[in-house]
Design an enzyme around this catalytic site. Structure first.
Site, short mmCIF file in Angstrom:
data_model
loop_
_atom_site.label_atom_id
_atom_site.label_comp_id
_atom_site.label_asym_id
_atom_site.label_seq_id
_atom_site.Cartn_x
_atom_site.Cartn_y
_atom_site.Cartn_z
N HIS A 120 0.67 -1.25 -0.02
CA HIS A 120 -0.16 -0.18 0.32
C HIS A 120 0.93 1.52 -0.46
CE1 HIS A 120 0.37 1.27 3.92
NE2 HIS A 120 0.38 0.18 4.65
N CYS A 121 0.07 2.38 0.27
CA CYS A 121 1.17 3.63 -0.15
C CYS A 121 -0.43 4.03 0.20
CB CYS A 121 0.92 4.65 -1.65
SG CYS A 121 -0.07 5.03 -2.51
N ALA A 122 -0.20 5.07 0.41
CA ALA A 122 -0.89 6.80 1.58
C ALA A 122 -2.38 6.10 1.27
CB ALA A 122 -0.26 8.42 1.45
N ARG A 162 -3.40 4.30 -1.49
CA ARG A 162 -3.87 3.08 -2.13
C ARG A 162 -3.76 1.56 -2.16
NH1 ARG A 162 -2.04 4.69 -7.54
NH2 ARG A 162 -3.09 7.45 -8.24
#
Length: 81
Positions: free
Chosen positions: A24-26, A28
């Site tokens: 994951h990112c911030a 998504r």
């Protein structure tokens, strides 16, 4: 928001056996999947989901800001169970 319910809906819709990886990112969740044929309408109907796209060999699901870590942890727990 019920993070567990959102996570379960994502895993059910994408398919547990279809998911080969998760990061994951911030904003998504980034699923590595075997089969790109995922019902986008069902994904869009899940509480907390704000969009999706398939990019760079990842199925990316946009989720509510501030909920990414909780949903990621819940999805990861389901995949490891």
């Amino acid at each position: 928001m019920d993070y567990q319910k959102t996570a379960q809906a994502l895993v059910n819709t994408i398919g547990r056996d279809n998911i080969t990886g998760l990061t994951h990112c911030a904003t998504r969740l980034r699923f590595s999947v075997k089969d790109k044929q995922i019902d986008e309408a069902l994904i869009e109907a899940i509480q907390g989901v704000n969009g999706q796209l398939y990019l760079n060999d990842q199925y990316q699901v946009f989720v509510d800001l501030g909920a990414i870590n909780e949903i990621y942890d819940a999805v990861l727990a389901l995949l490891q169970a």
